[in-house]
Design an enzyme around this catalytic site. Structure first.
Site, PDB file in Angstrom:
ATOM      1  N   ARG A   1      -3.368  10.497 -12.663  1.00 23.93           N
ATOM      2  CA  ARG A   1      -3.983   9.557 -11.718  1.00 23.93           C
ATOM      3  C   ARG A   1      -3.912  10.195 -10.332  1.00 23.93           C
ATOM      4  O   ARG A   1      -2.870  10.187  -9.685  1.00 23.93           O
ATOM      5  CB  ARG A   1      -3.251   8.203 -11.743  1.00 23.93           C
ATOM      6  CG  ARG A   1      -3.272   7.535 -13.124  1.00 23.93           C
ATOM      7  CD  ARG A   1      -2.617   6.156 -13.088  1.00 23.93           C
ATOM      8  NE  ARG A   1      -1.260   6.178 -12.583  1.00 23.93           N
ATOM      9  CZ  ARG A   1      -0.166   6.411 -13.314  1.00 23.93           C
ATOM     10  NH1 ARG A   1      -0.278   6.632 -14.607  1.00 23.93           N
ATOM     11  NH2 ARG A   1       1.021   6.410 -12.744  1.00 23.93           N
TER      12      ARG A   1
ATOM     13  N   TYR B   1      -3.183  -2.917  30.202  1.00 30.31           N
ATOM     14  CA  TYR B   1      -2.373  -4.147  30.193  1.00 30.31           C
ATOM     15  C   TYR B   1      -0.919  -3.861  30.553  1.00 30.31           C
ATOM     16  O   TYR B   1      -0.343  -2.865  30.125  1.00 30.31           O
ATOM     17  CB  TYR B   1      -2.408  -4.771  28.793  1.00 30.31           C
ATOM     18  CG  TYR B   1      -3.696  -5.471  28.471  1.00 30.31           C
ATOM     19  CD1 TYR B   1      -4.156  -6.531  29.239  1.00 30.31           C
ATOM     20  CD2 TYR B   1      -4.453  -5.065  27.377  1.00 30.31           C
ATOM     21  CE1 TYR B   1      -5.357  -7.177  28.909  1.00 30.31           C
ATOM     22  CE2 TYR B   1      -5.642  -5.700  27.047  1.00 30.31           C
ATOM     23  CZ  TYR B   1      -6.081  -6.752  27.823  1.00 30.31           C
ATOM     24  OH  TYR B   1      -7.251  -7.377  27.507  1.00 30.31           O
TER      25      TYR B   1
ATOM     26  N   HIS C   1       4.603   4.862 -14.108  1.00 31.86           N
ATOM     27  CA  HIS C   1       4.446   5.366 -12.736  1.00 31.86           C
ATOM     28  C   HIS C   1       5.809   5.797 -12.209  1.00 31.86           C
ATOM     29  O   HIS C   1       6.794   5.086 -12.393  1.00 31.86           O
ATOM     30  CB  HIS C   1       3.863   4.237 -11.865  1.00 31.86           C
ATOM     31  CG  HIS C   1       3.411   4.676 -10.503  1.00 31.86           C
ATOM     32  ND1 HIS C   1       2.577   5.760 -10.298  1.00 31.86           N
ATOM     33  CD2 HIS C   1       3.681   4.176  -9.269  1.00 31.86           C
ATOM     34  CE1 HIS C   1       2.345   5.885  -8.994  1.00 31.86           C
ATOM     35  NE2 HIS C   1       3.005   4.946  -8.348  1.00 31.86           N
TER      36      HIS C   1
ATOM     37  N   ARG D   1       8.291  -2.438 -10.747  1.00 38.25           N
ATOM     38  CA  ARG D   1       7.150  -3.089 -10.098  1.00 38.25           C
ATOM     39  C   ARG D   1       6.395  -3.872 -11.163  1.00 38.25           C
ATOM     40  O   ARG D   1       6.551  -5.076 -11.283  1.00 38.25           O
ATOM     41  CB  ARG D   1       6.273  -2.025  -9.409  1.00 38.25           C
ATOM     42  CG  ARG D   1       5.254  -2.588  -8.468  1.00 38.25           C
ATOM     43  CD  ARG D   1       4.640  -1.528  -7.568  1.00 38.25           C
ATOM     44  NE  ARG D   1       3.858  -0.516  -8.281  1.00 38.25           N
ATOM     45  CZ  ARG D   1       3.184   0.462  -7.671  1.00 38.25           C
ATOM     46  NH1 ARG D   1       3.207   0.568  -6.353  1.00 38.25           N
ATOM     47  NH2 ARG D   1       2.492   1.338  -8.366  1.00 38.25           N
TER      48      ARG D   1
ATOM     49  N   CYS E   1      -5.481  -1.120  23.895  1.00 38.83           N
ATOM     50  CA  CYS E   1      -6.054  -2.474  23.857  1.00 38.83           C
ATOM     51  C   CYS E   1      -6.655  -2.736  22.473  1.00 38.83           C
ATOM     52  O   CYS E   1      -6.643  -1.879  21.607  1.00 38.83           O
ATOM     53  CB  CYS E   1      -7.143  -2.621  24.918  1.00 38.83           C
ATOM     54  SG  CYS E   1      -6.670  -2.050  26.556  1.00 38.83           S
ATOM     55  N   MET E   2      -7.212  -3.923  22.286  1.00 36.91           N
ATOM     56  CA  MET E   2      -7.777  -4.260  20.976  1.00 36.91           C
ATOM     57  C   MET E   2      -8.949  -3.341  20.614  1.00 36.91           C
ATOM     58  O   MET E   2      -9.102  -2.921  19.466  1.00 36.91           O
ATOM     59  CB  MET E   2      -8.249  -5.715  20.959  1.00 36.91           C
ATOM     60  CG  MET E   2      -8.673  -6.184  19.576  1.00 36.91           C
ATOM     61  SD  MET E   2      -9.316  -7.858  19.546  1.00 36.91           S
ATOM     62  CE  MET E   2      -7.854  -8.835  19.818  1.00 36.91           C
ATOM     63  N   ASP E   3      -9.776  -3.021  21.612  1.00 33.36           N
ATOM     64  CA  ASP E   3     -11.017  -2.299  21.330  1.00 33.36           C
ATOM     65  C   ASP E   3     -11.154  -0.986  22.100  1.00 33.36           C
ATOM     66  O   ASP E   3     -12.147  -0.284  21.947  1.00 33.36           O
ATOM     67  CB  ASP E   3     -12.217  -3.178  21.692  1.00 33.36           C
ATOM     68  CG  ASP E   3     -11.992  -4.625  21.296  1.00 33.36           C
ATOM     69  OD1 ASP E   3     -11.867  -4.862  20.087  1.00 33.36           O
ATOM     70  OD2 ASP E   3     -11.902  -5.481  22.191  1.00 33.36           O
TER      71      ASP E   3
ATOM     72  N   LYS F   1      -8.581   3.092  -4.916  1.00 34.92           N
ATOM     73  CA  LYS F   1      -8.185   1.765  -4.416  1.00 34.92           C
ATOM     74  C   LYS F   1      -8.193   1.767  -2.891  1.00 34.92           C
ATOM     75  O   LYS F   1      -8.197   2.830  -2.260  1.00 34.92           O
ATOM     76  CB  LYS F   1      -6.789   1.411  -4.949  1.00 34.92           C
ATOM     77  CG  LYS F   1      -5.685   2.385  -4.520  1.00 34.92           C
ATOM     78  CD  LYS F   1      -4.398   2.159  -5.311  1.00 34.92           C
ATOM     79  CE  LYS F   1      -3.318   3.148  -4.879  1.00 34.92           C
ATOM     80  NZ  LYS F   1      -2.139   3.108  -5.764  1.00 34.92           N
TER      81      LYS F   1
END
Ligand SMILES: *Cc1c(COP(=O)(O)O)cnc(C)c1O
Length: 389
Positions: A219, A265, A166, A136, A311-313, A40
């Site tokens: 699992r 920044y 689980h 759950r 920063c973002m990138d 998953k």
């Protein structure tokens, strides 16, 4: 699925490590217990398809994902092995699950009644989920369980092929709750005939610690990726886990800044002396989130600190001396004798290793390595771009 990428930031996934971990678990739990490889969330961020293929060729017999979309994606990539959806699926999508030969998790009679109306052809395979203490998903009472089994017996639309639960605390030192859940599972199982069904209760932690308590399948998630289910049990693992995930980038700019110069920044970092600063093309949009500011990275086999806000990138690193542009920076993984483990990053973020590999975003391309060779690249951004155009 060969996609190029034009950016020097990448995740490297060691498929030999995946194979090693699956084979070791298989050896540990024995011939009669099956491995359901949990892929998953894009294989916990590693890349669901390549992990699935590696797991299946190393002894896993079934795959599990959380949502129908994930399963359909695997089918479209050519995966033919049985796939179990662990989460809830809309009743309205029952026919789609049949079409793709995907097994759904069921835990309510209402759902079965509703799904029945949507099924026009074929038979839907089901694993019944029991709630033994996670609160759950799952059936909680023996009577409800018996009702579901009886309903399915009378319906040509469904067939039950498995039953499972689980555990909430299988990775903890204190096992009281685990044992209480195990007993509850046994009690619920007594309410129905589960002969011939795939009966499973264990995640990685249970498989590692209680190979004799698995019924006939485990699992396997986190430990297939080479990570310990918790820090608590890391020192008592029955075999060596090999970490498959590493994260790297290359320096794109290196300069000397004079004492007193600010970085990034907010101008929150100030050079205490003349310093070498490198810029790295990875940021919070890639999952290297802002709370990882000041964390270490590896360059030329030694640790160096990130400085200033992420920063973002992009982000900046303080280099010990001038290092050429193009040099590899490792955020997670090994260089020479130094290693930054997924666990180290998790600890810094006050979270668990599961979250760290999951949060490295799909903007970061994945390189798949087998036998020390790159066998495939995946870059979802350009997956629809053909090479000719
Ligand atoms: C994610 C998941 C697993 C895998 O657990 P790990 O601790 O990663 O081995 C197993 N079962 C269910 C129901 C899950 O949701």
């Amino acid at each position: 699925m060969q996609h190029d990428f034009y950016r020097d930031t990448w995740v490297e996934v060691n498929l030999d490590a995946i194979s090693h971990n699956v084979k070791s678990m298989k050896h540990h739990i024995g011939e009669d217990t099956e491995i359901i490889a949990v892929v998953k969330a894009n294989g916990y961020g590693h890349g669901a398809l390549k992990v699935a293929e590696s797991a299946l060729t190393s002894g896993a017999t079934m795959l599990a994902v959380a949502f129908l979309d994930e399963a359909i994606a695997l089918r479209h990539s050519g995966i033919e092995a049985p796939i179990l959806i662990l989460g809830a699926t809309r009743a309205a999508d029952a026919q789609l699950a049949i079409t793709y030969n995907i097994t759904l998790t069921v835990f309510s009679l209402d759902w079965l009644n509703e799904a029945k109306q949507y099924i026009e052809a074929g038979e839907l395979q089901l694993h019944v989920k029991l709630d033994t203490g996670m609160s759950r998903l799952g059936v909680r009472e023996s009577e409800d369980l018996a009702t579901i089994f009886n309903f399915v017996k009378e319906s040509s639309e469904f067939t039950i092929t498995g039953i499972f639960t689980h555990f909430a605390t299988a990775d903890e030192k204190d096992l009281h709750y685990f044992h209480a859940q195990y007993e509850k599972f046994q009690e619920l199982l007594r309410a129905v005939s589960h002969q011939g069904l795939l009966v499973h209760c264990g995640n990685s932690a249970t498989g590692l610690r209680f190979p004799g308590k698995l019924y006939n399948a485990v699992r396997l998630g986190i430990s297939m990726y080479g990570l310990s289910p918790s820090a608590e049990i890391k020192n008592e693992l029955p075999f060596i886990l090999e970490e498959a995930f590493s994260l790297h980038a290359k320096l794109v700019h290196v300069k000397r800044i004079p004492k007193g110069t600010k970085v990034s920044y907010g101008a929150t970092y100030e050079a205490e002396e003349d310093e070498w600063i490198g810029t790295i093309p990875i940021g919070y949009a890639d999952g290297w989130i802002r709370s990882l500011r000041d964390s270490d990275v590896l360059i030329e086999g030694r640790r160096a600190p990130l400085v200033g806000r992420i920063c973002m990138d992009q982000c900046m690193v303080r280099l010990p001396y001038e290092i050429p542009v193009g040099t590899t920076v490792t955020f997670i993984g090994k260089q020479h004798n130094e290693r930054i483990s997924v666990d180290e990053v998790a600890k810094r973020l006050n979270t668990i290793n599961y979250e760290v590999t999951c949060m490295i975003s799909s903007r970061v391309p994945r390189k798949f390595v087998r036998d020390k060779k790159i066998i495939e690249l995946s870059n979802p951004l350009l997956s629809n771009v053909s090479k000719e155009s």
